[in-house]
Design an enzyme around this catalytic site. Structure first.
Site, PDB file in Angstrom:
ATOM      1  N   SER A   8      18.430 -28.630   6.304  1.00 27.85           N
ATOM      2  CA  SER A   8      19.468 -29.045   5.356  1.00 27.85           C
ATOM      3  C   SER A   8      20.823 -29.145   6.051  1.00 27.85           C
ATOM      4  O   SER A   8      21.575 -30.106   5.841  1.00 27.85           O
ATOM      5  CB  SER A   8      19.553 -28.049   4.201  1.00 27.85           C
ATOM      6  N   ARG A  31      28.201 -24.520   4.171  1.00 26.07           N
ATOM      7  CA  ARG A  31      27.341 -23.683   3.324  1.00 26.07           C
ATOM      8  C   ARG A  31      27.642 -23.945   1.851  1.00 26.07           C
ATOM      9  O   ARG A  31      26.729 -23.912   1.012  1.00 26.07           O
ATOM     10  CB  ARG A  31      27.521 -22.200   3.682  1.00 26.07           C
ATOM     11  N   HIS A  34      25.929 -27.094   1.042  1.00 25.93           N
ATOM     12  CA  HIS A  34      24.498 -26.809   0.978  1.00 25.93           C
ATOM     13  C   HIS A  34      24.106 -26.224  -0.378  1.00 25.93           C
ATOM     14  O   HIS A  34      23.042 -26.524  -0.915  1.00 25.93           O
ATOM     15  CB  HIS A  34      24.120 -25.831   2.099  1.00 25.93           C
TER      16      HIS A  34
END
Length: 201
Positions: A8, A31, A34
């Site tokens: 990812s 992050r 994500h």
């Protein structure tokens, strides 16, 4: 890192391609992307000078992490335990039993945050959902009653959200924000988790 997470991150890096963020700040933003699949976050984050270093140092020193809602707490507990950090307090667990909304403290989350600022003079304060909790925190900072090591101010929504973020921007504490209406508990948890991983590097 789990293979799916690694894949990812690789996809995110490819889709972003070029950016001007320093590595540690980009690690936090990546992050957050994500956790939300929202690439607009790349251009909405704001970091005060030294905010990332302050957050890393606070986690390394095992300073408490104070959060507004349980969703943030649940999102960070596993990662923080993994680095040996277990001091997490949630505002909703500290609402006075006799709480009644008032002009000064309008929500249960704000009341709980107010209680926590009286118990913790410093630490990482994280608001991912309730702008009223962020406003209550900022008021205590202004009064000199609490001096956070870092404030993560990313409430989401339409009522008082931008007002709360602006209020945070006007106080001199290390802070990480997402401008505008966006943010939320997943973003807040992602920021804390990214700082936790950075603290181990």
């Amino acid at each position: 890192m789990h293979p799916i997470t690694a894949e990812s991150f690789a996809i995110i890096d490819r889709e972003i391609d070029h950016h001007n963020w320093p590595p540690e700040e980009y690690a936090i933003i990546r992050r957050a992307i994500h956790s939300t699949a929202d690439f607009e976050l790349l251009n909405l984050f704001e970091f005060s000078d030294g905010a990332v270093a302050a957050g890393i140092a606070a986690l390394q020193q095992r300073q408490p992490v104070i959060v507004d809602v349980r969703m943030v707490q649940m999102g960070i507990t596993g990662v923080l335990k993994g680095i040996g950090h277990s001091s997490i307090a949630c505002a909703l667990d500290y609402v006075p039993e006799d709480f009644m909304p008032s002009a000064a403290v309008t929500t249960r989350t704000a009341a709980g945050m107010l209680t926590l600022t009286q118990q913790y003079s410093t630490g990482i304060f994280v608001v991912g959902n309730a702008p009223t909790a962020l406003l209550a925190l900022v008021e205590q900072i202004r009064k000199g009653r609490v001096k956070p090591a870092l404030v993560i101010g990313v409430p989401v929504g339409f009522v008082a959200v931008e007002e709360a973020k602006q209020a945070l921007a006007e106080v001199h504490v290390p802070q990480i924000q997402v401008r505008g209406r966006k943010g939320g508990s997943p973003v807040a948890a992602a920021i804390v988790n990214a700082l936790a991983y950075l603290s181990q590097e």
